[in-house]
Write a protein that holds these residues in place. Structure first.
Motif, PDB file in Angstrom:
ATOM      1  N   GLY A 287     -69.233  49.281  37.721  1.00  0.00           N
ATOM      2  CA  GLY A 287     -69.705  49.826  36.447  1.00  0.00           C
ATOM      3  C   GLY A 287     -69.047  51.160  36.145  1.00  0.00           C
ATOM      4  O   GLY A 287     -69.698  52.214  36.202  1.00  0.00           O
ATOM      5  N   GLY A 288     -67.753  51.116  35.818  1.00  0.00           N
ATOM      6  CA  GLY A 288     -67.036  52.331  35.426  1.00  0.00           C
ATOM      7  C   GLY A 288     -66.869  53.337  36.532  1.00  0.00           C
ATOM      8  O   GLY A 288     -66.655  54.527  36.270  1.00  0.00           O
ATOM      9  N   HIS A 289     -66.952  52.901  37.774  1.00  0.00           N
ATOM     10  CA  HIS A 289     -66.971  53.857  38.884  1.00  0.00           C
ATOM     11  C   HIS A 289     -65.593  54.041  39.497  1.00  0.00           C
ATOM     12  O   HIS A 289     -64.872  53.083  39.754  1.00  0.00           O
ATOM     13  N   LEU A 290     -65.249  55.297  39.744  1.00  0.00           N
ATOM     14  CA  LEU A 290     -64.060  55.679  40.511  1.00  0.00           C
ATOM     15  C   LEU A 290     -64.484  56.733  41.525  1.00  0.00           C
ATOM     16  O   LEU A 290     -65.330  57.567  41.223  1.00  0.00           O
ATOM     17  N   PRO A 291     -63.904  56.675  42.725  1.00  0.00           N
ATOM     18  CA  PRO A 291     -62.901  55.713  43.193  1.00  0.00           C
ATOM     19  C   PRO A 291     -63.527  54.359  43.535  1.00  0.00           C
ATOM     20  O   PRO A 291     -64.732  54.267  43.770  1.00  0.00           O
ATOM     21  N   LEU A 292     -62.674  53.347  43.559  1.00  0.00           N
ATOM     22  CA  LEU A 292     -63.115  52.002  43.926  1.00  0.00           C
ATOM     23  C   LEU A 292     -63.436  51.952  45.430  1.00  0.00           C
ATOM     24  O   LEU A 292     -63.005  52.818  46.194  1.00  0.00           O
ATOM     25  N   PRO A 293     -64.196  50.936  45.868  1.00  0.00           N
ATOM     26  CA  PRO A 293     -64.506  50.818  47.299  1.00  0.00           C
ATOM     27  C   PRO A 293     -63.228  50.623  48.115  1.00  0.00           C
ATOM     28  O   PRO A 293     -62.273  49.993  47.674  1.00  0.00           O
ATOM     29  N   VAL A 294     -63.246  51.187  49.334  1.00  0.00           N
ATOM     30  CA  VAL A 294     -62.091  51.073  50.228  1.00  0.00           C
ATOM     31  C   VAL A 294     -62.482  50.193  51.412  1.00  0.00           C
ATOM     32  O   VAL A 294     -63.427  50.512  52.149  1.00  0.00           O
ATOM     33  N   CYS A 335     -67.538  55.922  47.665  1.00  0.00           N
ATOM     34  CA  CYS A 335     -67.626  57.371  47.446  1.00  0.00           C
ATOM     35  C   CYS A 335     -67.894  57.672  45.979  1.00  0.00           C
ATOM     36  O   CYS A 335     -67.454  56.941  45.088  1.00  0.00           O
ATOM     37  N   SER A 336     -68.572  58.780  45.727  1.00  0.00           N
ATOM     38  CA  SER A 336     -68.656  59.283  44.359  1.00  0.00           C
ATOM     39  C   SER A 336     -67.383  60.063  44.050  1.00  0.00           C
ATOM     40  O   SER A 336     -66.618  60.434  44.951  1.00  0.00           O
ATOM     41  N   ASP A 337     -67.134  60.358  42.776  1.00  0.00           N
ATOM     42  CA  ASP A 337     -65.873  61.009  42.406  1.00  0.00           C
ATOM     43  C   ASP A 337     -65.788  62.442  42.908  1.00  0.00           C
ATOM     44  O   ASP A 337     -64.712  63.038  42.901  1.00  0.00           O
ATOM     45  N   LEU A 348     -55.254  63.186  39.402  1.00  0.00           N
ATOM     46  CA  LEU A 348     -56.255  62.235  39.874  1.00  0.00           C
ATOM     47  C   LEU A 348     -55.585  61.071  40.606  1.00  0.00           C
ATOM     48  O   LEU A 348     -56.098  60.599  41.637  1.00  0.00           O
ATOM     49  N   ARG A 349     -54.457  60.633  40.115  1.00  0.00           N
ATOM     50  CA  ARG A 349     -53.747  59.508  40.740  1.00  0.00           C
ATOM     51  C   ARG A 349     -53.314  59.854  42.163  1.00  0.00           C
ATOM     52  O   ARG A 349     -53.456  59.036  43.086  1.00  0.00           O
ATOM     53  N   GLU A 350     -52.808  61.078  42.351  1.00  0.00           N
ATOM     54  CA  GLU A 350     -52.388  61.505  43.681  1.00  0.00           C
ATOM     55  C   GLU A 350     -53.570  61.550  44.640  1.00  0.00           C
ATOM     56  O   GLU A 350     -53.469  61.134  45.800  1.00  0.00           O
ATOM     57  N   LYS A 351     -54.695  62.056  44.164  1.00  0.00           N
ATOM     58  CA  LYS A 351     -55.887  62.134  45.004  1.00  0.00           C
ATOM     59  C   LYS A 351     -56.386  60.739  45.381  1.00  0.00           C
ATOM     60  O   LYS A 351     -56.760  60.481  46.535  1.00  0.00           O
ATOM     61  N   GLU A 352     -56.393  59.834  44.390  1.00  0.00           N
ATOM     62  CA  GLU A 352     -56.852  58.470  44.660  1.00  0.00           C
ATOM     63  C   GLU A 352     -55.943  57.777  45.677  1.00  0.00           C
ATOM     64  O   GLU A 352     -56.416  57.001  46.516  1.00  0.00           O
TER      65      GLU A 352
END
Length: 395
Positions: A287-294, A335-337, A348-352
């Motif tokens: 539901g619109g959540h980032l980051p996605l599960p790992v 994780c939460s953002d 944000l892309r580098e962190k993800e």
């Protein structure tokens, strides 16, 4: 002209000088009381409460310094102008030490006397206004301290409620282990996690990140707990035995409709899943959540795929279920953002991109993952941070 109602008291045993001073001040708009003796002046001071006193230091029935001392004892805020024909520096210093607001050398011209009176009244008025402001600030500070204590007590109670709603950590169920960490940026957290047994062969879990911070966001976490529990109860009533049709997409859709109906002005990014222990599968919805599960398995960490709109914003939002087969040994990190703020990178892309690496370095373990990110529950964070780790390690 002086504002009406300003009253002065002139104390001088020289009637001619006293009358001359009183007349000039009355012409300037003051109300003037007169006394030829110190005792009479003190009596008038007690009855009339003038706004200012002019007195002579050489007076028949009492030392001028003693008169000044008694006036300031009766009313410490009373401005007193003393006058003397002697004009010695010692008299000036002593008069000012005893509380005189000004000192005049006799004979003083009418404009000089009026200027001294107005200056002393202005100082007294300013001093009185400063005192009122100080008293008002002290009162406001006391009220603020009281309100802050009430707020702290309310937040402490809210924090306790929130802690009581969280599941045990770690929690073992069969071959599965779930544990979480929540670090609020304020006393209360807008992040929330939950996990529970749906049926004999199903485990449910979710992680939610409510928009904003503090009490209003924490209140929504209470609603989330209530809504998911109520929905699971309704499903169990329909499916008395065996697996329950507890689809993550249905949960997100139900919460989406409920939050919009509540009109709280809050939305949630969340992801949830159900593990089918019999089929060894994971069904999840985003539901619109980032980051996605790992997902970490066989030494490698990768993001699960999926997307969906935030929960509680769009009436027409729909959510999709994704199903994957689970490896015999694995861990799933949610994780939460706020966690992204703890990772290196300027975008944000580098962190993800770095998050799966940190999960792999930690071997999918909660403690090592927290250490890798430098997360300390005792240290305040710029954003709420929550981590949920689900792992399977069969004997």
């Amino acid at each position: 002209m002086q504002l009406p109602g300003t009253t002065l008291l002139v104390i001088d045993d020289d009637a001619a000088i006293r009358e001359r001073v009183a007349n000039s001040l009355e012409e300037s708009g003051f109300n003037v009381l007169q006394a030829g003796l110190a005792a009479d002046g003190l009596a008038l001071l007690g009855r009339q409460r003038p706004d200012l006193v002019l007195c002579d230091l050489q007076i028949a029935d009492m030392s001028g310094f003693e008169l000044l001392r008694q006036i300031t004892e009766l009313d410490p805020d009373m401005p007193v102008i003393v006058s003397s024909a002697a004009g010695s520096m010692g008299d000036v210093v002593e008069a000012l030490r005893l509380g005189a607001s000004d000192y005049l050398i006799k004979p003083a011209d009418a404009p000089v006397i009026e200027h001294a009176v107005r200056r002393s009244l202005d100082r007294a008025s300013l001093r009185l206004e400063n005192q009122r402001i100080r008293e008002r600030l002290e009162r406001v500070n006391r009220e603020l301290e009281l309100h802050l204590k009430e707020l702290k007590d309310d937040q402490a109670a809210g924090r306790q409620v929130q802690l009581n709603m969280l599941p045990a950590s770690p929690w073992n169920s069969g071959e599965y282990r779930l544990e979480h960490r929540i670090i609020p940026s304020l006393y209360l957290s807008g992040d929330f996690v939950d996990y529970f047994r749906v049926s004999d062969t199903q485990l449910g879990f979710y992680l939610a990140d409510v928009s904003g911070h503090g009490a209003s966001s924490a209140f929504v976490t209470v609603l989330l707990k209530f809504m998911t529990t109520r929905l699971m109860y309704e499903q169990r009533k329909q499916d008395v035995a065996g697996p329950v049709a507890f689809k993550p997409s249905d949960v997100l859709g139900h919460i989406n409709r409920s939050l919009i109906a509540c009109k709280l002005g809050k939305h949630v990014t969340m992801l949830g899943g159900v593990i089918d222990e019999a089929a060894q599968t994971l069904t999840y919805s985003i539901g619109g959540h980032l980051p996605l599960p790992v997902l970490f398995a066989e030494g490698e960490a990768r993001y699960l795929q999926g997307k969906g709109r935030p929960v509680g914003l769009f009436d027409d939002a729909s959510y999709e279920d994704h199903t994957i087969d689970l490896p015999p040994r694995f861990s799933l990190t949610l994780c939460s953002d706020g966690v992204l703020d703890c990772l290196e990178g300027t975008t944000l892309r580098e962190k993800e991109q770095r998050l799966p690496t940190r999960v792999a370095e930690a071997g999918g373990e909660m403690r090592r993952f927290m250490e890798r990110l430098g997360l300390d529950p005792s240290r305040p964070m710029p954003d709420d941070i929550s981590v949920l780790v689900l792992s399977r390690n069969p004997a």
